[in-house]
Write an enzyme that holds these catalytic residues in place. Structure first.
Site, PDB file in Angstrom:
ATOM      1  CE  LYS A 167      60.783  53.840  69.558  1.00 27.25           C
ATOM      2  NZ  LYS A 167      60.168  55.123  69.860  1.00 27.25           N
ATOM      3  CD  GLU A 193      59.915  52.815  53.509  1.00 28.32           C
ATOM      4  OE1 GLU A 193      59.832  52.134  54.567  1.00 28.32           O
ATOM      5  OE2 GLU A 193      59.095  53.687  53.205  1.00 28.32           O
ATOM      6  N   GLY A 203      61.783  58.449  67.408  1.00 28.68           N
ATOM      7  CA  GLY A 203      62.682  58.293  66.264  1.00 28.68           C
ATOM      8  C   GLY A 203      63.450  59.564  65.926  1.00 28.68           C
ATOM      9  NE  ARG A 204      58.883  64.090  65.535  1.00 25.90           N
ATOM     10  CZ  ARG A 204      57.933  63.172  65.655  1.00 25.90           C
ATOM     11  NH1 ARG A 204      58.072  61.990  65.071  1.00 25.90           N
ATOM     12  NH2 ARG A 204      56.837  63.407  66.349  1.00 25.90           N
ATOM     13  CD  GLU A 256      57.983  62.080  61.375  1.00 27.51           C
ATOM     14  OE1 GLU A 256      57.787  61.549  60.278  1.00 27.51           O
ATOM     15  OE2 GLU A 256      58.890  61.720  62.135  1.00 27.51           O
ATOM     16  CG  HIS A 315      74.839  83.187  44.444  1.00 26.27           C
ATOM     17  ND1 HIS A 315      75.392  84.170  43.644  1.00 26.27           N
ATOM     18  CD2 HIS A 315      75.503  83.248  45.625  1.00 26.27           C
ATOM     19  CE1 HIS A 315      76.362  84.774  44.308  1.00 26.27           C
ATOM     20  NE2 HIS A 315      76.450  84.234  45.517  1.00 26.27           N
ATOM     21  CE  LYS A 333      55.278  54.736  57.811  1.00 19.29           C
ATOM     22  NZ  LYS A 333      55.700  54.231  59.081  1.00 19.29           N
TER      23      LYS A 333
END
Ligand code: G6Q
Length: 547
Positions: free
Chosen positions: A206, A212, A267-268, A353, A384, A512
């Protein structure tokens, strides 16, 4: 602004928790054949049974009253009509408009949204079809066979989760690969399998400044040049999704290959925008549209269904009851579908978030718990592994069981076995088994009295552990769209009840910023700056271990 704890409904619920919070669900079910009908609801192909919660009619009515006193419906309407409901970033929140193909006239910051969405969808469709049909050619004239989606967080988790979930709808025309981690291991592994001539990179960011993603994008560009001996033209191998067109152009991506998103898409919450291009490329555009359709159906349901049958609202209220009143601050997500294996990770971001916050709209610290710890795993594998704690641990974790009536892979006996466990586990969490019943079982198995007394306490399951069951007809693009939108709206409704800003994410910034300061200090000759002694010594040790 009054604190939620002073609302009449909040106080009534606090009293309910005192009086009824520990009542065993077995007694609530006993003799009440209507409980399932009363405490279940449906939207399209998604059915919710919330009867296995520690609620009775009175508690449920108080929860609905809480939603009313918190004006959840009014806030929902504000969100869906383009009002600024992300106050700390001063933004509208209109992911619902991305899936509204009826083109309702909604404006964000004075601009009509529907034409923007339609135009971008049309561009996405053309791009998708040209790549999938083999019309889009790489620098040697070869058709594209592989797309690498480079993006992180909200620009990765949604498309990745959906393409995994809908694998059975994929025709293998385009293979999708994802790179999110800046750890060189991931991009190296992905690129090692690919042929540059038939690979397209989709840079999803965005902001187009995320460190990264930019590092991975530069590595991809260099790889393309190295593989093609400098012959490849970037415009044949790179496309981007961003709201920062100038930055994407600066990187070298032609404007025609840049797909837009807007400030009013968080974003999410962005898989419905061009960030969803990996979904369309991998599955075909018609499946992407079905996903939007399912989500829109859930939006309509959230907007119009009566509160007592409104799936997202009910889930939000049950979550508030479990955490704020019964003290259960975790939520397990347990899909009984291998292809939903990324759903827990996706919902971790969506929920944690959004609601992992402690400051209210007025900037005050809230006096109650907010977003729970979200975690989970494909249910049958979890059985399990960690279900021991779900059934007998001291930490109570409400669970969402998610499964489908029909399998997309109907091998003999498999789905029956899977779903028998799906039903059996929520039943076990609810009913438990008491000491007397365990004693009887062990005695009936022929165990001697002394052993029975020694072993029996270990086999007691107290039960009374809450769960919701979400049963879909089948895992289809439409139902998946509805399921995701349901959780989005649940999270929204909880944010309103807790009076927190669900659509910002300041909590991810500090780390960050510190990383940015530390990165240059990692160079061999650089000085280590002023840090606490733990960080300083760790940096020194890290540097001393370099060759
Ligand atoms: C999501 C967050 C965050 C974001 C990533 C990637 O709501 O804002 O996860 O999606 O940090 O950001 P860009 O898309 O700007 O690269």
């Amino acid at each position: 602004m009054s604190c939620r704890t002073s609302l009449p409904a909040w106080q009534a619920l606090a009293a309910d928790a005192e009086n009824f919070g520990s009542v065993h669900m077995n007694s609530l079910f006993a003799g009440d054949e209507q409980r399932f009908d009363r405490f279940s609801a449906q939207c399209g192909g998604v059915f919710l049974d919330f009867s296995k919660n520690r609620i009775d009619e009175g508690i449920f009515q108080h929860l609905l009253q809480l939603a009313e006193e918190c004006e959840v419906a009014q806030w929902r309407d504000k969100m869906m009509s383009g009002a600024i409901v992300n106050p700390t970033e001063g933004r509208a929140v209109l992911h619902t408009a991305l899936r509204d193909r009826s083109k309702q006239p909604i404006e964000a910051e004075g601009e009509a949204v529907a034409p923007l969405v339609s135009a971008e969808l049309a561009r996405m469709e053309r791009f998708t079809n040209s790549v999938r049909s083999g019309e889009w050619l790489g620098y040697t004239g070869a058709a594209i066979t592989d797309v690498v989606s480079i993006g992180i967080g909200g620009s990765n988790l949604g498309p990745l989760m959906v393409t995994e979930a809908l694998k059975d709808y994929c025709d293998e025309r385009i293979k999708m690969h994802y790179v999110s981690n800046v750890d060189g291991a991931q991009i190296s592994q992905v690129l090692s399998k690919l042929n540059a001539a038939s690979t397209l990179f989709l840079i999803s960011s965005k902001t187009f400044t995320t460190a990264e993603t930019m590092t991975n994008a530069r590595t991809a560009r260099q790889w393309l040049m190295d593989q093609s001996n400098g012959e490849a033209q970037a415009e044949k191998h790179f496309a981007a999704v961003s709201s920062n067109v100038s930055k994407a152009k600066e990187f070298g991506i032609g404007e025609d290959n840049i797909y837009s998103m807007w400030d009013w898409v968080g974003g999410r919450y962005s898989l419905w925008s061009a960030i969803g291009l990996p979904i369309a490329l991998n599955l075909g555009f018609e499946h992407f549209l079905s996903l939007l359709e399912g989500a829109h159906e859930m939006d309509q349901h959230f907007a119009t269904a009566v509160p007592e049958k409104n799936l997202p609202l009910i889930l939000a209220l049950i979550g508030v009851w479990n955490s704020n009143f019964l003290g259960m601050n975790a939520q397990a997500i347990l899909p009984y579908d291998q292809n939903l294996h990324r759903l827990p990770a996706y919902l971790q971001q969506a929920d944690m978030e959004s609601n992992g916050k402690s400051t209210n709209w007025q900037g005050e610290t809230v006096p109650y718990t907010t977003g729970p710890l979200i975690w989970g795993e494909v249910g049958i594998n979890g059985q399990h592994a960690f279900y021991q704690l779900l059934h007998q641990g001291k930490t109570l974790v409400p669970a969402d069981f998610i499964g489908s009536a029909k399998s997309n892979n109907p091998l003999p006996g498999h789905h029956e076995n899977l779903m028998a466990n799906f039903f059996g586990q929520s039943q076990a969490m609810m009913t438990g088994v008491d000491l007397n019943a365990v004693r009887e079982q062990l005695t009936a198995q022929g165990m001697d009295k002394e052993s029975v007394e020694r072993i029996a306490p270990h086999k007691v399951h107290e039960g009374n552990r809450p769960s919701n069951t979400l049963l879909m007809d089948a895992l289809t693009p439409k139902n998946l769209g509805a399921l995701i939108a349901m959780y989005e709206h649940k999270i929204f409704a909880q944010g309103i009840i807790w009076q927190i800003c669900s659509f910002d994410q300041w909590g991810v910034e500090l780390g960050k910023v510190l990383a940015k300061a530390i990165e240059p200090e990692l160079a061999v000759d650089a000085e280590i700056g002023a840090h606490d002694c733990s960080t300083r010594n760790l940096l020194a040790r890290f540097k001393s271990l370099q060759d």
